[in-house]
Each structure stands twice: as structure tokens, then as C-alpha cells.
Design a protein around this motif. Structure first.
Motif, PDB file in Angstrom:
ATOM      1  N   ARG A 147       2.345  11.836  14.391  1.00 30.45           N
ATOM      2  CA  ARG A 147       2.407  11.104  15.655  1.00 30.45           C
ATOM      3  C   ARG A 147       1.508   9.868  15.507  1.00 30.45           C
ATOM      4  O   ARG A 147       0.609   9.865  14.664  1.00 30.45           O
ATOM      5  CB  ARG A 147       1.860  11.960  16.798  1.00 30.45           C
ATOM      6  CG  ARG A 147       2.550  13.287  16.961  1.00 30.45           C
ATOM      7  CD  ARG A 147       1.873  14.070  18.082  1.00 30.45           C
ATOM      8  NE  ARG A 147       2.311  15.446  18.060  1.00 30.45           N
ATOM      9  CZ  ARG A 147       1.487  16.492  18.031  1.00 30.45           C
ATOM     10  NH1 ARG A 147       0.183  16.307  18.026  1.00 30.45           N
ATOM     11  NH2 ARG A 147       1.970  17.716  18.004  1.00 30.45           N
ATOM     12  N   PRO A 148       1.689   8.884  16.361  1.00 30.76           N
ATOM     13  CA  PRO A 148       0.856   7.672  16.234  1.00 30.76           C
ATOM     14  C   PRO A 148      -0.652   7.973  16.253  1.00 30.76           C
ATOM     15  O   PRO A 148      -1.425   7.255  15.638  1.00 30.76           O
ATOM     16  CB  PRO A 148       1.272   6.831  17.434  1.00 30.76           C
ATOM     17  CG  PRO A 148       2.685   7.230  17.694  1.00 30.76           C
ATOM     18  CD  PRO A 148       2.765   8.697  17.366  1.00 30.76           C
ATOM     19  N   ALA A 149      -1.060   9.032  16.935  1.00 31.83           N
ATOM     20  CA  ALA A 149      -2.496   9.326  17.024  1.00 31.83           C
ATOM     21  C   ALA A 149      -3.055   9.914  15.731  1.00 31.83           C
ATOM     22  O   ALA A 149      -4.271   9.949  15.542  1.00 31.83           O
ATOM     23  CB  ALA A 149      -2.766  10.282  18.174  1.00 31.83           C
ATOM     24  N   ASP A 150      -2.185  10.366  14.825  1.00 34.41           N
ATOM     25  CA  ASP A 150      -2.676  10.967  13.576  1.00 34.41           C
ATOM     26  C   ASP A 150      -3.189   9.903  12.631  1.00 34.41           C
ATOM     27  O   ASP A 150      -2.768   8.748  12.668  1.00 34.41           O
ATOM     28  CB  ASP A 150      -1.524  11.709  12.878  1.00 34.41           C
ATOM     29  CG  ASP A 150      -1.124  12.952  13.641  1.00 34.41           C
ATOM     30  OD1 ASP A 150      -2.019  13.644  14.147  1.00 34.41           O
ATOM     31  OD2 ASP A 150       0.098  13.214  13.737  1.00 34.41           O
ATOM     32  N   ARG A 151      -4.102  10.345  11.776  1.00 37.32           N
ATOM     33  CA  ARG A 151      -4.561   9.452  10.717  1.00 37.32           C
ATOM     34  C   ARG A 151      -3.660   9.626   9.498  1.00 37.32           C
ATOM     35  O   ARG A 151      -2.986  10.643   9.360  1.00 37.32           O
ATOM     36  CB  ARG A 151      -6.002   9.777  10.342  1.00 37.32           C
ATOM     37  CG  ARG A 151      -6.946   9.419  11.456  1.00 37.32           C
ATOM     38  CD  ARG A 151      -8.382   9.781  11.113  1.00 37.32           C
ATOM     39  NE  ARG A 151      -9.199   9.685  12.317  1.00 37.32           N
ATOM     40  CZ  ARG A 151      -9.757   8.560  12.749  1.00 37.32           C
ATOM     41  NH1 ARG A 151      -9.612   7.448  12.076  1.00 37.32           N
ATOM     42  NH2 ARG A 151     -10.483   8.545  13.843  1.00 37.32           N
ATOM     43  N   TYR A 203       0.850  -1.199   0.000  1.00 35.25           N
ATOM     44  CA  TYR A 203       0.000   0.000   0.000  1.00 35.25           C
ATOM     45  C   TYR A 203       0.881   1.244   0.000  1.00 35.25           C
ATOM     46  O   TYR A 203       0.693   2.164  -0.788  1.00 35.25           O
ATOM     47  CB  TYR A 203      -0.923   0.032   1.233  1.00 35.25           C
ATOM     48  CG  TYR A 203      -1.504   1.422   1.426  1.00 35.25           C
ATOM     49  CD1 TYR A 203      -2.517   1.883   0.574  1.00 35.25           C
ATOM     50  CD2 TYR A 203      -0.981   2.296   2.372  1.00 35.25           C
ATOM     51  CE1 TYR A 203      -2.995   3.178   0.688  1.00 35.25           C
ATOM     52  CE2 TYR A 203      -1.455   3.585   2.487  1.00 35.25           C
ATOM     53  CZ  TYR A 203      -2.465   4.026   1.640  1.00 35.25           C
ATOM     54  OH  TYR A 203      -2.927   5.310   1.735  1.00 35.25           O
ATOM     55  N   ARG A 204       1.871   1.244   0.902  1.00 30.08           N
ATOM     56  CA  ARG A 204       2.670   2.438   1.111  1.00 30.08           C
ATOM     57  C   ARG A 204       3.505   2.779  -0.109  1.00 30.08           C
ATOM     58  O   ARG A 204       3.639   3.942  -0.482  1.00 30.08           O
ATOM     59  CB  ARG A 204       3.582   2.177   2.304  1.00 30.08           C
ATOM     60  CG  ARG A 204       3.995   3.454   2.953  1.00 30.08           C
ATOM     61  CD  ARG A 204       4.855   3.194   4.135  1.00 30.08           C
ATOM     62  NE  ARG A 204       5.524   4.431   4.436  1.00 30.08           N
ATOM     63  CZ  ARG A 204       6.726   4.508   4.951  1.00 30.08           C
ATOM     64  NH1 ARG A 204       7.383   3.412   5.224  1.00 30.08           N
ATOM     65  NH2 ARG A 204       7.254   5.679   5.201  1.00 30.08           N
ATOM     66  N   LEU A 246       7.498   5.409  11.996  1.00 30.75           N
ATOM     67  CA  LEU A 246       6.776   5.496  10.726  1.00 30.75           C
ATOM     68  C   LEU A 246       5.967   6.779  10.650  1.00 30.75           C
ATOM     69  O   LEU A 246       6.014   7.508   9.645  1.00 30.75           O
ATOM     70  CB  LEU A 246       5.846   4.281  10.592  1.00 30.75           C
ATOM     71  CG  LEU A 246       4.962   4.318   9.351  1.00 30.75           C
ATOM     72  CD1 LEU A 246       5.686   3.709   8.183  1.00 30.75           C
ATOM     73  CD2 LEU A 246       3.638   3.618   9.601  1.00 30.75           C
ATOM     74  N   ALA A 247       5.232   7.063  11.725  1.00 34.11           N
ATOM     75  CA  ALA A 247       4.390   8.262  11.735  1.00 34.11           C
ATOM     76  C   ALA A 247       5.231   9.512  11.518  1.00 34.11           C
ATOM     77  O   ALA A 247       4.822  10.434  10.804  1.00 34.11           O
ATOM     78  CB  ALA A 247       3.629   8.349  13.051  1.00 34.11           C
ATOM     79  N   ALA A 248       6.436   9.516  12.101  1.00 36.02           N
ATOM     80  CA  ALA A 248       7.294  10.693  12.017  1.00 36.02           C
ATOM     81  C   ALA A 248       7.761  10.953  10.586  1.00 36.02           C
ATOM     82  O   ALA A 248       8.177  12.058  10.245  1.00 36.02           O
ATOM     83  CB  ALA A 248       8.483  10.527  12.943  1.00 36.02           C
ATOM     84  N   GLU A 249       7.687   9.921   9.739  1.00 36.10           N
ATOM     85  CA  GLU A 249       8.092  10.110   8.351  1.00 36.10           C
ATOM     86  C   GLU A 249       7.064  10.899   7.558  1.00 36.10           C
ATOM     87  O   GLU A 249       7.328  11.343   6.442  1.00 36.10           O
ATOM     88  CB  GLU A 249       8.317   8.753   7.672  1.00 36.10           C
ATOM     89  CG  GLU A 249       9.528   8.011   8.193  1.00 36.10           C
ATOM     90  CD  GLU A 249       9.615   6.607   7.620  1.00 36.10           C
ATOM     91  OE1 GLU A 249       9.116   6.399   6.493  1.00 36.10           O
ATOM     92  OE2 GLU A 249      10.157   5.724   8.312  1.00 36.10           O
ATOM     93  N   TYR A 250       5.842  11.016   8.095  1.00 40.14           N
ATOM     94  CA  TYR A 250       4.779  11.734   7.385  1.00 40.14           C
ATOM     95  C   TYR A 250       4.710  13.167   7.858  1.00 40.14           C
ATOM     96  O   TYR A 250       5.028  13.470   9.001  1.00 40.14           O
ATOM     97  CB  TYR A 250       3.432  11.056   7.625  1.00 40.14           C
ATOM     98  CG  TYR A 250       3.256   9.773   6.867  1.00 40.14           C
ATOM     99  CD1 TYR A 250       2.533   9.748   5.677  1.00 40.14           C
ATOM    100  CD2 TYR A 250       3.808   8.581   7.339  1.00 40.14           C
ATOM    101  CE1 TYR A 250       2.370   8.560   4.978  1.00 40.14           C
ATOM    102  CE2 TYR A 250       3.659   7.401   6.646  1.00 40.14           C
ATOM    103  CZ  TYR A 250       2.931   7.393   5.462  1.00 40.14           C
ATOM    104  OH  TYR A 250       2.765   6.236   4.778  1.00 40.14           O
TER     105      TYR A 250
END
Lengths: 294, 182, 426
Positions: free
Chosen positions: A110-114, A54-55, A88-92
Motif C-alpha cells: 500500500r502507499p503507506a508501506d516502505r 533504481y527499480r 506501483l505499491a500493489a506490485e510489491y
């Protein structure tokens, strides 16, 4: 105006439901999934591979807007470690704000983000993709299906066949081929064997060797790096994004069914005992004699 | 009870009072219902948003189709080429599923502007412009084919793409939602 | 019939004090404890209790869902996904509610056809029966509006198609439709008011259910023989006999319910409803929920729009006239050999209509729908009135007890009708 609206309404009414008659769409083959059946569970490694597909492939056009990074480490999903998810989240880049100056700004995820969507809005997505916005994939595995027909729609209930969407997605991803002679594919369209009407706007997304899978001890990729395998893996991943509590649902279901079976057994015998007080249960009516009185 | 009136049929002052009171109560009750029923109607904001909209035609190049929304419904504005107009006019009207001459679907002297609702009359999908056998529209859902006048020429759609109410305010400006007054 | 033979006497002093001020314990006692129940009721008679359970289940799950759901066109779909993903056990509660609607209809159809088979609608139960039809209509309205709330593609287009039915009404139709929508098309005001009504209607259903039970407790329950209770031996007290049987049946029904919720939660819905509502794109296959399909088939069978709408409405309204259309003096179809065949033919026709409702309206499907529609109405307007005159019913047993204990070899049954309770219908 009134007459026109009437006509439209009449058209909608009178001609609903003629979808599947219009085009002969082939039936997707049924795959074997680890998550099918009453005790089905996701294959973690498969979900992780599917996420990679997917990614690296889908994410450039398709959003995953109902899924948060934190979900990737939740129980019953790909179960990445929390550290992995944080990294992973930090890469976005996530848009946030407004700040004190009143401006929107970008910060690492952050992990809480979609998952951020690849396009700012649907019109932008459509404009960048030949007029048709690529749909969000979060619910794709539940939002697609295919006609089962009689009597399969009845037998499906007993064999718990609910992977229609997943089977369709695998078939679609493998369904790109040359258009048969005499079939004109309009500009911007692509021929797909399993797409209703055969003309799909999405170009063939996957090709062999496109995504590199993690290697096992022997130095071999843990699954074949083929379109077929990519399609299965990404579909498994999308089944999880569409139904993140699938494992919990089936697990709880078994417990509930078991409990209800025991309880109904107990109730059955209790009822028998109670009715014994009045000489046992008698139901219905005697078969009447099949003769008529004069 | 019988003592109060000797003649039942004769209206008395008391009967009148009963009727007047009852009637007043009924009128009051009905008036009370009115605001509740009216609250269900499209509200002021919706009505304002549903007012006729002006569309400037100058930026629409020949051969181009522009989509606008009016009252939540999709509308196509098509700047037809001479070729497309000719194709639409040269059709034997009697042979059509929903017979209608091209001249009845455009404003007089403005044959280059075709304005139609943008949902397929079959199931409301959005047909794709400049496609299909007649280069009018082609509906990707179930293969309905429309010509350059928006008339159905094939597939399951039962009727032509309907024309919304509109009028020309000037040569380059239309008002959608306003019936032509001329 | 004097049903309430056992009167309630409070035991405690407080009980006496309270009962003289609000005699609710006495009401419960006479309705659910001492109430005499025919001893030969089959499991078909447990569906009333199952329906009561389903109503409570839908209200409880619905109230919880309403705590998280947002009735706004921009947020409704997202709020449902929030329930499915983030709310603790939200997926369970939503699946219970969504599948619960289908289970509710499964149970109500069994209940309705049990009533048709055993002639429960006949005198003296007409009012009880018509209240049931009203409950069914309220259920349909509630289910329809509930399906709109997730604001998926099928929600939106289903709402568009169904609300457009009202535009078939001459002169005022268009106005009515815009009053239903609160705009020029289905939109945010529509969703918002549907949510309000979807929350209100179940409580109205509960109110009519109370009347339904009240009306039941005047003549008492019908039973498989159709003949009334004649002596104490024909009946047993509601508690514990009917209570335990109802509870057992409800739990077995819960097993059935749980199977759908946990293993096939999306089977009875539409895949399209997992696509957010989009006024610019119509789903390829607009079809109502399975429980509306027979009526949908009737709607489409009539080529004229207004005619179709009238036929669809009439298909349910005609139920209200059944007590007077059925001229037979015998209640239970068990004693009506000819009607039994017509009954099953009618059941088959209803299933066929349901299947045809899911098919495209083209080719022979249309003709088949038309034939089935004609038969559907003929069942009520021709079969029911005529059969009462031409049919020779089988002899009825003398009493419920006699029937269930088996007819004695010597004691031949009496001619039909002679033993039925005096028929009061006009």
C-alpha cells in the motif's frame, strides 16, 4: 587483556584520520544539478527516470528502506500521481502478520508501506553478494563524500557546494575501467577509478540502453539512454531520497533570510535612534598615543 | 559559646556526639551513593552475555576462516593449512614491525588453529582473509597486510592482530574468554 | 563599585505586595534594566546575549526532538530518519539543533577570545571567568554526548575513541571505561545513559550561566579600555541601550545561523554519520567535530597515550590559572603593544591546531602539532607571566569617556597602571 585493549585504543587514537593519505583517490568532477544553489529544485522528470533506473537496476541488491511508496507522490519529490503510486505499491509483496492463525503472510503493498528490502537481513544480503552486503541507498547521497581540502572547504561555504555526495556517486557509477598494469584486483573485486582504494565489490551496474526511458512526442527517449545519463538520473533520485525536504528547506530558507534581513535592518535603525538619546553610540577605545610617558 | 567548655582542647561528651553523628551521616551518604555508581557497571544480562563462549571447531575445514563475536568484538578462527603454518613459522621475527614468533600466537600443539581479533589494528576495519601478499589478511580500507599468523607485514597498522583469551577444552572445542589454566 | 544606584520602586499596589514577598522584579530591574553598562562596549560584548539565545534555542529544539527520538541502539538511527522525513518540520528542528551546536561553539569561542584580548579574566572577575570555563567544559560534554545520539558510524566510533581515553588512567582506567559503557564495548547502555545525561547537562549549564551572570553583576562589565566605570558619564543603563544592541546582534547572528541550517545543513557534520553504527566496520576517517579539533591535535601530539590525555585536559584547565599567570597590571591588550603580537600569534596557533587536528597523524603534521602544542602551553606558562614584567604598556586614558571621545591634545594620558583600579591579586 588489559594491555591489548590499551594497545587497540592507542592504535585507534594515534592513527585516526589517516584515511585519505593512504590512497590517492581521484577527485570526482562536479556536475550541474538542478537542485544546487539557494533556489535549487529537483527536476521531476529526472527523478522519475532515476526511480526507473533504481527499480530496474539497483533494487535487485540495494534496499531503500527509509522511503515509503507514498513519498513518491509527495510534494518536492518525483510527484507521481497518487493513482500511479497506488498501482506501483500493489506490485510489491509486503510481509504482514501474524494473522488469526498466527502465521505471517504476504499482501500487496500500500502507499503507506516502505520499500521492502531485497534481502531478509544483512547476513543474507552478504551471503548472496560475496560476503559484503550491498548498502541501503536511502541516505547514500548524504553518506558519501570526498575530501575537498584547503582552500576549497572554505569557498564551498560561500558557493553553497553541498553536492559532494551526488558528484561522487555519478563519478563512481562512471568510474569502472580496466585496472592499470601492475594493479592486481583481488578475486570478487572490480576496479573503479573513483572508489577509495579502487577495489569495489559491486560489479559495473549500468550499461548503455539498459533502461528504457519514456518517449516524447517525436518518439525519442526523453533523455539519452546512456550510462552517463542513467548515473545522473539515479543520483538525482537518491539525492531526493536522502533529503526529501530539500525544496521546502531552500524555499523556507529564502523566506527566513529575507525576514531576518528586514528585521535586522529595522533593529539597526531603532538602535541608532535609541542611542541618539545619549549622544550617539561610541565604541571601543581611542587609539592611544604611541608615545610612552617617562 | 566560651562558657560551654573551659579547655578547648579537651574532648567532651558533646564533641564525641558531634563526631559520631557526623561520621554516621557520612557513612550513610557514601553507602547511598554506592548503588547509583554500581548501576553504571555492566548489568547482569550483559555480564552473562559476556561470559566465555564455547566454539566447536569440527565444522571448520582446513583453510577456512570463521567469524565469531564475543563481547561485541569480532574474532577470526582460522584453520591453517600446513603450508600456512610453515609460512608463518619461517619468518625472521626480528624483521617484523611487531616482533612475535608464530609459536607465541598459537597454543602449543595446536598450530593449525589461529584465533585473533578480527578488527584491523589501524582503524578497526575488517580485513579480508586469504588475501594480500602473505595470504593472511588484507585490510581493504588502507591496505594493511597481515600474514598467516595475523602479524602486520605492511600498511599503516601498528601492531599485530591481538589474540583473545581462549583455551582448548578438548581437541575440537575452544572456550573464548577463558585464559588457559594449564 | 556601587552599581545599583537606581532602585526599583513598584508602582502598583499589587506590585508592592508581591515585591515585599518575592523581590524578583527588583532583581530583574537591577540586573537588566538599571544595570550600568560601559558606553564603549563593542559588538564583541554582544556574544554573551548570543550565547544565552543559543542555549535557549538548543534546549527548545532539543526538548522537541526528544519527543520523537528513541534512545535505543536498534532504533535510534531510524527514529532520527523518522524525524527528518515524517515529523512535520522535523528536518528543520533537527538541523537547527545539529547546526545550533556548532553555532554555540562559534559564539563561545568569540566570547572566550574577547575575554583573552581585553583581559576580562583579571581581578576582580576571576570567579566570573572560572565559571565560564566550567560552562565551556559542560558544553563540551553535552556536545560530545549529543553527537553520539543519532547512532551513526561517527557517533559510535567517536564514542569509542573518546571513552577509551579514560582507559589511559592507571589502575582504575579499564574499570572506569566499563562503567562508562555499561558493557564491554560501546553499546545500548552507553547510548541510553548518554541520552539521559545529554538531556540533563543543558540545565546544569543554565544553572552555571545564572551564577556567571550573578558574578558578572558584582564587578560589572569590562570594556575595551579595561578601565572601570568612574562616573555616570562612563555608563549607560542596560535597558534600552545594551538591550537593543544585543537584540540587533542576536538577529544578525540568526542570519548566520539560518544560512547554515537552510543552505549547508550537513557541511559541519560528517557524511559517515548517515551510515548506521556498525561495530564491525570502522569509518576510514575518525575525526571529532570541528570545535574539538584543536584539543584533538594536542591529544595526538603527545606520543604517549596517558601524556596525550593529560595534555588535552591541561589545555583547558590551564585557562583557570590565567588570572594569576598574567602578571600585567593592564587589562586591555589595546594598551599592550607587545602582548598584542603574542595574542594574535596565539590565535594563529589555535587555528593551526584546529587544522592539524583534522589531518592524519603522520609525517610533518605530527611535528607541526607538537610545535604548536608547545607554543600553546608556552603562551600561558611563559609569555603571560614574563610579559607583565618586561612590557611597557601605553598610557591609559583617564576614563572611558575620555577614551571614546578622543584624548584631548593637551591632556596627556597618565602612566599605565596608575589609574587602573587597585589590583587585588596576590
Amino acid at each position: 587483556m588489559m594491555k591489548r585493549t590499551l594497545l587497540i585504543a592507542a592504535a585507534v587514537l594515534g592513527f585516526s584520520a589517516s584515511a585519505y593519505a593512504a590512497g590517492e583517490t581521484p577527485v570526482p568532477p562536479q556536475q550541474k544539478w538542478t537542485f544546487q544553489g539557494p533556489f535549487g529544485k529537483f527536476d521531476r522528470a529526472q527523478l522519475q527516470r532515476g526511480f526507473k533506473v533504481y527499480r530496474e537496476v539497483c533494487a535487485s541488491c540495494h534496499g531503500l528502506s527509509y522511503v515509503a511508496f507514498r513519498n513518491l507522490s509527495a510534494e518536492g519529490g518525483p510527484e507521481f500521481s497518487e493513482a500511479q503510486v497506488k498501482a506501483l505499491a500493489a506490485e510489491y509483496k509486503i510481509q504482514d502478520g501474524p494473522n488469526e492463525a498466527g502465521d505471517m503472510f504476504e499482501r500487496p503493498g500500500r502507499p503507506a508501506d516502505r520499500f521492502p528490502s531485497p534481502f531478509p537481513n544483512e547476513n543474507a544480503a552478504a551471503a548472496a553478494n560475496g560476503g559484503k552486503a550491498p548498502p541501503d541507498l536511502s541516505l547514500m547521497a548524504k553518506a558519501r563524500t570526498y575530501e575537498r581540502g584547503f582552500p576549497w572547504f572554505i569557498t564551498d561555504v560561500f558557493r553553497q557546494y553541498s553536492e559532494n555526495g551526488a558528484d561522487y556517486l555519478v563519478a563512481l557509477l562512471n568510474g569502472y575501467e580496466e585496472a592499470p598494469a601492475g594493479f592486481t584486483v583481488p578475486q570478487g573485486g572490480h576496479y573503479n577509478h573513483y572508489y577509495p582504494g579502487h577495489v569495489i565489490a559491486m560489479p559495473k551496474p549500468l550499461s548503455d540502453g539498459q533502461v528504457e526511458y519514456a518517449k516524447n512526442e517525436a518518439g525519442q527517449p526523453q533523455a539519452p539512454e546512456t550510462v552517463e545519463q542513467y548515473a545522473k538520473d539515479v543520483t538525482a533520485f537518491l539525492t531526493w531520497t536522502a533529503e526529501p525536504h530539500l525544496e521546502a528547506r531552500k524555499r523556507l530558507g529564502f523566506q527566513v533570510m529575507l525576514f531576518l534581513l528586514v528585521l535586522s535592518g529595522l533593529l539597526y535603525f531603532t538602535k541608532k535612534k535609541v542611542w541618539a538619546n545619549v549622544g550617539g553610540e561610541v565604541e571601543g577605545h581611542a587609539t592611544p598615543p604611541m608615545t610612552h610617558n617617562p | 559559646m566560651a562558657e560551654t567548655t573551659t579547655h578547648v582542647a579537651e574532648p567532651t561528651r558533646r564533641d564525641f556526639l558531634y563526631i559520631a553523628t557526623g561520621a554516621a551521616a557520612v557513612v550513610g551518604g557514601a553507602t547511598l551513593v554506592w548503588p547509583f555508581v554500581q548501576s553504571l557497571a555492566p548489568d547482569a544480562a550483559t555480564v552473562a552475555a559476556g561470559a566465555p563462549v564455547e566454539v566447536d571447531l569440527t565444522p571448520i575445514a582446513e583453510g577456512q576462516i570463521v567469524k565469531v563475536f564475543w563481547r561485541g568484538k569480532l574474532i577470526f578462527i582460522r584453520h591453517r593449512t600446513a603450508e600456512e603454518i610453515k609460512a608463518a613459522e619461517d619468518v625472521n621475527v626480528a624483521s617484523l614491525r611487531d616482533p612475535q614468533a608464530d609459536s607465541a600466537r598459537v597454543k602449543e600443539g595446536k598450530a593449525q588453529w589461529l584465533i585473533v581479533y578480527g578488527n584491523c589494528t589501524h582503524l578497526g576495519c575488517v580485513p579480508l582473509g586469504q588475501q594480500g601478499e602473505y595470504h593472511g589478511w588484507f585490510c581493504p580500507c588502507h591496505g594493511s597486510v597481515f600474514d598467516t599468523s595475523g602479524r602486520v607485514r605492511g600498511g599503516p597498522a601498528p601492531i599485530n592482530l591481538p589474540i583473545p583469551p581462549y583455551a582448548f577444552a578438548s581437541d575440537t572445542k575452544i572456550i573464548i574468554g577463558q585464559e588457559a589454566t594449564a | 563599585m556601587s552599581q545599583h544606584s537606581t532602585t526599583y520602586v513598584p508602582k502598583s499596589a499589587f506590585g508592592k505586595w508581591f515585591e515585599s514577598r518575592l523581590p524578583i522584579a527588583g532583581l530583574v530591574h537591577s540586573s537588566f534594566i538599571a544595570f550600568p553598562v560601559p558606553r564603549n562596549l563593542t559588538y564583541f560584548w554582544t556574544f554573551g546575549a548570543i550565547l544565552a539565545f543559543m542555549l535557549v534555542s538548543q534546549i527548545v529544539t532539543g526538548v522537541v526532538l526528544a519527543m520523537y527520538y528513541t534512545p535505543n541502539a536498534a532504533m535510534a538511527f531510524q527514529s532520527v530518519e523518522h524525524i527528518m522525513r515524517d515529523v512535520n518540520y522535523g528536518w528543520l528542528i533537527r538541523y537547527l539543533h545539529a547546526n545550533g551546536a556548532s553555532m554555540f561553539f562559534v559564539a563561545v569561542y568569540v566570547h572566550i577570545f574577547r575575554n583573552f584580548y581585553y583581559g576580562s579574566y583579571k581581578a576582580p572577575r576571576e570567579v566570573l571567568y572560572i565559571l565560564g570555563v566550567i560552562i565551556f567544559l559542560l558544553m563540551m560534554a553535552t556536545a560530545f554526548m549529543g553527537y553520539v545520539l543519532p547512532w551513526g558510524q561517527m557517533s559510535f566510533w567517536g564514542a569509542t575513541v573518546i571513552t577509551n581515553l579514560f582507559s589511559a588512567i592507571p589502575v582504575v582506567g579499564e574499570t572506569i571505561v566499563s562503567y562508562l559503557w555499561g558493557g564491554y564495548s560501546v553499546g545500548n547502555p552507553t547510548l541510553n545513559r548518554f541520552f539521559s545525561l545529554h538531556y540533563l547537562l543543558p540545565f546544569m549549564i543554565a544553572g552555571v550561566v545564572a551564577l556567571h551572570i550573578w558574578a558578572l553583576h558584582v564587578p560589572g562589565q569590562n570594556n575595551p579600555t579595561g578601565i572601570p566605570i568612574k562616573s555616570g558619564k562612563d555608563a549607560v543603563p542596560f535597558t534600552p541601550y545594551a538591550t537593543i544592541k544585543d537584540i540587533f546582534a542576536v538577529v544578525v547572528f540568526m542570519l548566520f545561523f539560518a544560512y547554515w541550517v537552510f543552505y549547508m545543513p550537513n557541511y559541519l557534520g560528517h557524511a559517515d554519520n548517515y551510515i548506521p553504527a556498525n561495530p564491525a566496520v570502522t569509518p576510514a576517517h575518525i575525526v571529532p567535530e570541528w570545535y574539538f579539533l584543536p584539543f584533538y591535535a594536542i591529544l595526538r601530539a603527545i606520543p604517549d597515550k596517558l601524556g596525550g590525555v593529560i595534555a588535552m585536559g591541561a589545555a583547558i584547565v590551564i585557562w583557570c590559572f590565567m588570572p594569576w599567570l598574567d602578571t600585567s597590571k593592564v587589562r586591555s591588550t589595546a594598551y599592550r603593544p607587545l602582548y598584542k603580537q603574542f595574542f594574535w600569534l596565539f590565535v594563529v596557533v589555535c587555528f593551526l591546531l584546529g587544522w592539524l587536528g583534522s589531518r592524519p597523524a603522520e609525517g610533518w603534521y605530527v611535528i607541526a602539532s607538537q610545535i604548536c602544542t608547545v607554543y600553546y602551553f608556552a603562551h600561558f606558562l611563559i609569555v603571560l607571566p614574563v610579559l607583565g614584567f618586561v612590557e611597557r604598556p601605553l598610557p591609559l586614558p583617564n576614563s572611558i569617556l575620555e577614551s571614546v571621545m578622543g584624548v584631548q591634545k593637551g591632556g596627556a594620558g597618565v602612566p599605565a597602571g596608575a589609574n587602573a583600579e587597585p589590583n587585588t591579586k596576590g
